[in-house]
Design an enzyme around this catalytic site. Sequence first.
Site, PDB file in Angstrom:
ATOM      1  CB  CYS A   1      -0.954  -0.022   1.200  1.00 53.63           C
ATOM      2  SG  CYS A   1      -0.133   0.015   2.806  1.00 53.63           S
ATOM      3  NE  ARG A   2      -0.330   7.243   2.314  1.00 53.55           N
ATOM      4  CZ  ARG A   2       0.129   7.484   3.536  1.00 53.55           C
ATOM      5  NH1 ARG A   2       1.382   7.805   3.716  1.00 53.55           N
ATOM      6  NH2 ARG A   2      -0.675   7.404   4.575  1.00 53.55           N
TER       7      ARG A   2
END
Length: 137
Positions: free
Chosen positions: A98-99
Amino acid sequence: MSHNLVTRGQSLMRLALSLQSLVLMPLLLMPMMASAADQDPVIAWDKIAAGAMVLDVRTPEEFAEGHLANAVNIPFEQVAEEFAKRGIAKDAPVVLYCRSGRRSSIATEALVAAGYTQTYNGGGYSTLIEAQKTPAK
């Protein structure tokens, strides 16, 4: 006499709760430790090179702004349900990202809880991109 029995009962109850906490705490921390142990970009890239599915668990908008090659986008809240819908084998190797690694950690835990055995939290997108650019030592 009854006061002593109440006091003893309360002491025994506190002792039982303390012992219960000692037994349960490692069990509660193990999933977090496993997630923390993941997120090594070198291991993530090794798994990807070996054919693991690449799963981006960010929002579709984040995915559209840039993603790893061949990544599939399934937002983290929907991962276990989507894997079941798509009939993905429980032993299929998967690297999630993800981030920052937080949502991929949540998604990894959801997949493990659903019986998937070859999941790996690759961590954050930027970290993975940087590791890909860094030559191996």
